[in-house]
Design a protein around this motif. Structure first.
Motif, PDB file in Angstrom:
ATOM      1  N   ILE A 176       0.867  -1.343  -0.092  1.00 60.14           N
ATOM      2  CA  ILE A 176      -0.153  -0.112  -0.177  1.00 60.14           C
ATOM      3  C   ILE A 176       0.931   1.295   0.138  1.00 60.14           C
ATOM      4  CG2 ILE A 176      -1.755   1.362   1.117  1.00 60.14           C
ATOM      5  CD1 ILE A 176      -2.765  -1.366   2.480  1.00 60.14           C
ATOM      6  N   ALA A 177       0.528   2.147  -0.871  1.00 65.46           N
ATOM      7  CA  ALA A 177       1.327   3.318  -0.988  1.00 65.46           C
ATOM      8  C   ALA A 177       0.259   4.595  -1.423  1.00 65.46           C
ATOM      9  CB  ALA A 177       2.651   3.156  -1.830  1.00 65.46           C
ATOM     10  N   LEU A 178       0.746   5.749  -0.703  1.00 64.74           N
ATOM     11  CA  LEU A 178      -0.103   6.854  -1.029  1.00 64.74           C
ATOM     12  C   LEU A 178       0.922   7.796  -1.637  1.00 64.74           C
ATOM     13  CD1 LEU A 178      -2.624   8.602  -0.895  1.00 64.74           C
ATOM     14  CD2 LEU A 178      -1.748   9.343   1.437  1.00 64.74           C
ATOM     15  N   PHE A 179       0.344   8.411  -2.786  1.00 67.18           N
ATOM     16  CA  PHE A 179       0.955   9.178  -3.557  1.00 67.18           C
ATOM     17  C   PHE A 179       0.208  10.630  -3.579  1.00 67.18           C
ATOM     18  CE2 PHE A 179       2.667   5.565  -5.066  1.00 67.18           C
ATOM     19  CZ  PHE A 179       3.880   5.580  -5.276  1.00 67.18           C
ATOM     20  N   THR A 180       0.671  11.939  -3.548  1.00 66.54           N
ATOM     21  CA  THR A 180       0.015  13.095  -3.404  1.00 66.54           C
ATOM     22  C   THR A 180       0.372  14.151  -4.437  1.00 66.54           C
ATOM     23  OG1 THR A 180       1.486  13.931  -1.487  1.00 66.54           O
ATOM     24  CG2 THR A 180      -0.697  12.681  -0.863  1.00 66.54           C
ATOM     25  N   GLY A 181      -0.306  14.735  -4.899  1.00 65.35           N
ATOM     26  CA  GLY A 181      -0.125  16.212  -5.344  1.00 65.35           C
ATOM     27  C   GLY A 181       0.346  15.720  -6.980  1.00 65.35           C
ATOM     28  N   PRO A 182       0.422  16.817  -7.887  1.00 65.23           N
ATOM     29  CA  PRO A 182       0.517  16.367  -9.201  1.00 65.23           C
ATOM     30  C   PRO A 182       1.710  15.621  -9.725  1.00 65.23           C
ATOM     31  CG  PRO A 182       0.059  18.655  -8.991  1.00 65.23           C
ATOM     32  CD  PRO A 182       0.197  18.083  -7.713  1.00 65.23           C
ATOM     33  N   GLU A 205       9.316  12.297  -1.854  1.00 63.26           N
ATOM     34  CA  GLU A 205      10.213  12.272  -3.137  1.00 63.26           C
ATOM     35  C   GLU A 205       8.877  12.303  -4.173  1.00 63.26           C
ATOM     36  OE1 GLU A 205      13.560  10.119  -5.682  1.00 63.26           O
ATOM     37  OE2 GLU A 205      13.005   9.461  -3.587  1.00 63.26           O
ATOM     38  N   ALA A 206       9.234  13.045  -5.192  1.00 67.41           N
ATOM     39  CA  ALA A 206       8.257  13.055  -6.282  1.00 67.41           C
ATOM     40  C   ALA A 206       8.663  11.586  -7.145  1.00 67.41           C
ATOM     41  CB  ALA A 206       8.377  14.324  -7.287  1.00 67.41           C
ATOM     42  N   PHE A 207       7.595  10.813  -7.365  1.00 70.05           N
ATOM     43  CA  PHE A 207       7.713   9.625  -8.286  1.00 70.05           C
ATOM     44  C   PHE A 207       8.348   9.654  -9.584  1.00 70.05           C
ATOM     45  CE2 PHE A 207       5.813   5.811 -10.284  1.00 70.05           C
ATOM     46  CZ  PHE A 207       7.048   4.699  -9.864  1.00 70.05           C
ATOM     47  N   LEU A 223      -0.662   5.764 -12.328  1.00 72.99           N
ATOM     48  CA  LEU A 223      -0.757   6.510 -11.050  1.00 72.99           C
ATOM     49  C   LEU A 223      -1.426   7.908 -11.833  1.00 72.99           C
ATOM     50  CD1 LEU A 223       2.200   5.778  -8.935  1.00 72.99           C
ATOM     51  CD2 LEU A 223      -0.019   4.984  -8.485  1.00 72.99           C
ATOM     52  N   LYS A 224      -0.440   8.340 -12.659  1.00 76.02           N
ATOM     53  CA  LYS A 224      -0.919   9.941 -13.330  1.00 76.02           C
ATOM     54  C   LYS A 224      -2.401   9.694 -13.973  1.00 76.02           C
ATOM     55  CE  LYS A 224       0.731  13.981 -13.951  1.00 76.02           C
ATOM     56  NZ  LYS A 224       1.013  14.644 -13.007  1.00 76.02           N
ATOM     57  N   SER A 268     -12.301  17.139  -4.546  1.00 75.72           N
ATOM     58  CA  SER A 268     -10.959  17.092  -5.733  1.00 75.72           C
ATOM     59  C   SER A 268     -10.110  16.200  -5.236  1.00 75.72           C
ATOM     60  CB  SER A 268     -10.341  18.553  -5.339  1.00 75.72           C
ATOM     61  OG  SER A 268     -11.505  19.691  -5.658  1.00 75.72           O
ATOM     62  N   VAL A 269      -9.527  15.559  -6.471  1.00 72.13           N
ATOM     63  CA  VAL A 269      -8.418  14.703  -6.158  1.00 72.13           C
ATOM     64  C   VAL A 269      -7.243  15.219  -5.676  1.00 72.13           C
ATOM     65  CG1 VAL A 269      -7.125  12.970  -7.409  1.00 72.13           C
ATOM     66  CG2 VAL A 269      -9.575  13.090  -8.217  1.00 72.13           C
ATOM     67  N   TYR A 270      -6.614  14.738  -4.518  1.00 77.34           N
ATOM     68  CA  TYR A 270      -5.288  15.298  -4.019  1.00 77.34           C
ATOM     69  C   TYR A 270      -4.278  14.191  -4.071  1.00 77.34           C
ATOM     70  CZ  TYR A 270      -6.083  13.133   0.570  1.00 77.34           C
ATOM     71  OH  TYR A 270      -6.294  12.068   1.475  1.00 77.34           O
ATOM     72  N   GLY A 271      -4.518  12.972  -4.360  1.00 73.31           N
ATOM     73  CA  GLY A 271      -3.840  12.012  -4.438  1.00 73.31           C
ATOM     74  C   GLY A 271      -4.207  10.799  -5.116  1.00 73.31           C
ATOM     75  N   VAL A 272      -3.244   9.657  -4.938  1.00 75.72           N
ATOM     76  CA  VAL A 272      -3.598   8.254  -5.570  1.00 75.72           C
ATOM     77  C   VAL A 272      -3.088   7.221  -4.632  1.00 75.72           C
ATOM     78  CG1 VAL A 272      -3.275   6.506  -7.337  1.00 75.72           C
ATOM     79  CG2 VAL A 272      -3.287   8.984  -7.833  1.00 75.72           C
ATOM     80  N   LEU A 273      -4.114   6.285  -4.136  1.00 77.49           N
ATOM     81  CA  LEU A 273      -3.787   5.171  -3.296  1.00 77.49           C
ATOM     82  C   LEU A 273      -3.517   3.994  -4.222  1.00 77.49           C
ATOM     83  CD1 LEU A 273      -3.674   4.205  -0.433  1.00 77.49           C
ATOM     84  CD2 LEU A 273      -5.815   3.480  -0.476  1.00 77.49           C
ATOM     85  N   LEU A 274      -2.313   3.373  -3.974  1.00 76.94           N
ATOM     86  CA  LEU A 274      -1.683   2.324  -4.708  1.00 76.94           C
ATOM     87  C   LEU A 274      -1.797   0.758  -3.813  1.00 76.94           C
ATOM     88  CD1 LEU A 274      -0.586   0.942  -7.294  1.00 76.94           C
ATOM     89  CD2 LEU A 274       2.097   1.425  -6.304  1.00 76.94           C
ATOM     90  N   THR A 275      -2.541  -0.118  -4.657  1.00 77.49           N
ATOM     91  CA  THR A 275      -2.577  -1.217  -3.794  1.00 77.49           C
ATOM     92  C   THR A 275      -2.111  -2.434  -4.879  1.00 77.49           C
ATOM     93  OG1 THR A 275      -4.517  -0.398  -2.597  1.00 77.49           O
ATOM     94  CG2 THR A 275      -3.779  -2.895  -2.437  1.00 77.49           C
ATOM     95  N   ALA A 276      -1.145  -3.074  -4.312  1.00 76.73           N
ATOM     96  CA  ALA A 276      -0.100  -3.863  -5.321  1.00 76.73           C
ATOM     97  C   ALA A 276      -0.208  -5.409  -4.579  1.00 76.73           C
ATOM     98  CB  ALA A 276       1.028  -3.425  -5.738  1.00 76.73           C
TER      99      ALA A 276
END
Length: 524
Positions: A176-182, A205-207, A223-224, A268-276
């Protein structure tokens, strides 16, 4: 200035106390700066503590008296804070000294432990303000006290729950990882990023800044897309290059991914939750299963080739033997100059043509495993088999047909049904050798499922030891003492025509074989 307030016990305590032995003297002689601060305190509903002079004598209002968890009374007013509230003084004396030096300060969370069982600790926010006297020197410190116990307990509870959630996320068997911002900054991850990404990424860090592997670019694109479109993105069997520093060697992982947009209170979308989900082992197991299945199919083909060879060897024996007998008879007739040789040669030609049909149907059976069925007469198929038996020298077996009027035809491949009858009747003839009654009775009747059951009974020796469990296996001994190849092929042919076959010893002696096939009108 008169220090008084009708509803404040602390103000009344100042007026009624004896101050003659104190360094401050009578209240009428107190500095105006002290009197003004006290009047302001007693007229305030907010808890306030005034520490005056070098010995930090404590003055407080009614709100402070009700707030503090220590035992205080209005009569304690004017005493040194270090003597009056030693536990509190231990926490605040450094801030008080700083304020006496002219520097205000703010203490965001002061915890005072409760001395009573069952009573929770209290938390306070303190604001220290220097109070200047008439000659621009600091004579005291005004402490504004705010009770933040409820807020702090809520924060503690949330912090505890967050810790529990973090522990839970760390223990779940997926990533599980949370990425935020553009820029998709990595804010939270429950495992080492190197277990998922081809490089180690740090929190914050920006991915997209330092993508190295092709799989990282594909993941970033997913993700984008989830961030910009606001729609969940899925990917199955995603091949990912793993960071070799995590395992000591380069390798690939195979994942199922879900990229879920995360929205704020304004939607408004502020991030993406990644589940792998790591499905590498499942993928490898599937590859192994496919390999084994391919090997099984290969073995099945080899077995089918053996079946075809055995089928041809067995089935061709009858028409070739019959053709040979017809040709021998024709030669004898020609040698004698008698009539009938042409008729014998025609019979031989028919049997040789039958050889071609047997070969073609055997190849089709092995290739597809299912016969091309049509409506076939049970009587005609059995008579064709009887003719082959007689052509090969078996003349002493009596065949009796007793077919039900509604069970005279079945769905089958014609030549294969004839071969089934031939194999069973020849086995019956062998089993009846040297028996008093050399007869086979063929019956038929309808059964459930719109099928027809054909029963073939002989009066021979029956199957040995009443053991028929492996009767239809290759090379299982038959009731006639042979290798039983005919019965094994019989089951193969019946299976190809979507039928069933079983055998047993009859209670009155001999053996009985039952075959079930579809009735011709089943699929009309």
């Amino acid at each position: 200035m008169k220090i008084d307030h009708p509803h404040d016990q602390c103000a009344a305590a100042i007026s009624g106390a004896d101050w003659s032995d104190s360094a401050l003297g009578h209240p009428a002689n107190w500095p105006e700066s002290l009197s003004r601060i006290l009047v302001m305190m007693f007229n305030s509903a907010a808890p306030k503590l005034l520490l005056w002079g070098d010995d930090s004598r404590a003055f407080f209002n009614q709100a402070y008296l009700e707030l503090m968890p220590m035992r205080l009374t209005a009569s304690c007013i004017g005493r040194s804070c270090a003597q009056l509230q030693p536990e509190l003084w231990d926490h605040i004396h450094l801030n008080v000294q700083s304020a006496m030096g002219g520097t205000p300060s703010l203490e965001s969370s002061l915890r005072l432990e409760s001395k009573q069982n069952g009573v929770q600790d209290s938390y306070f926010k303190l604001c220290y303000t220097p109070v200047q006297g008439p000659i621009d020197r600091v004579d005291g410190v005004l402490v504004d006290v705010y009770d933040v116990t409820a807020t702090q307990l809520l924060e503690n509870s949330l912090r505890s729950k967050n810790s529990q959630l973090s522990q839970l996320f760390a223990e779940v068997p997926f990533f599980i990882a949370l990425f935020t911002g553009p820029d998709l900054n990595l804010e939270f991850v429950n495992q080492s990023p190197g277990k998922l990404l081809s490089r180690r990424s740090s929190r914050g860090e920006a991915f997209g800044n330092s993508i190295a592997a092709k799989s990282d670019r594909s993941l970033f694109a997913l993700l984008k897309e989830a961030y910009t479109s606001g729609r969940t993105q899925w990917s199955s069997n995603f091949f990912l290059d793993q960071d070799p520093r995590e395992s000591g060697r380069e390798q690939q992982k195979i994942l199922d991914l879900v990229c879920q947009p995360v929205r704020d209170e304004t939607d408004s979308v502020y991030g993406v939750l990644l589940t792998a989900y790591d499905v590498t082992q499942r993928h490898l197991a599937q590859k192994e299963a496919d390999r084994l299945q391919h090997r099984l199919l290969h073995n099945s083909r080899l077995d089918a080739m053996g079946t075809m060879a055995m089928t041809l060897a067995h089935e061709l024996n009858q028409p070739l033997a019959a053709a040979g007998n017809y040709i021998s008879t024709a030669r004898r007739l020609l040698a004698k100059g008698a009539n009938g040789s042409s008729e014998m040669l025609e019979h031989a030609q028919k049997e040789i043509a039958r050889v071609g049909r047997v070969v073609g149907r055997a190849r089709s059976l092995v290739r597809v495993g299912v016969a091309e069925r049509s409506k076939v007469s049970i009587a005609l198929a059995s008579r064709a088999a009887i003719g082959l038996l007689e052509a090969t020298g078996i003349h002493d077996l009596k065949i009796t047909l007793s077919l039900s009027p509604d069970a005279t035809h079945v769905l089958s491949e014609e030549i294969q049904l004839e071969q089934v009858f031939l194999n069973i009747l020849r086995n019956a003839a062998e089993a009846s050798r040297n028996c008093q009654r050399r007869e086979a009775i063929v019956t038929s009747h309808r059964v459930s499922g719109n099928r027809v059951q054909i029963a073939i009974r002989d009066f021979g020796k029956g199957f040995p030891d009443n053991d028929v469990s492996d009767l239809f296996e290759k090379f299982s001994p038959s009731s006639g003492g042979g290798l039983g190849v005919g019965l094994a092929l019989t089951r193969t042919l019946v299976d190809a025509n979507q039928g069933t076959i079983n055998a047993s010893n009859h209670r009155d002696g001999g053996a009985i074989i039952r075959i079930e096939l579809d009735a011709p009108d089943r699929f009309v």
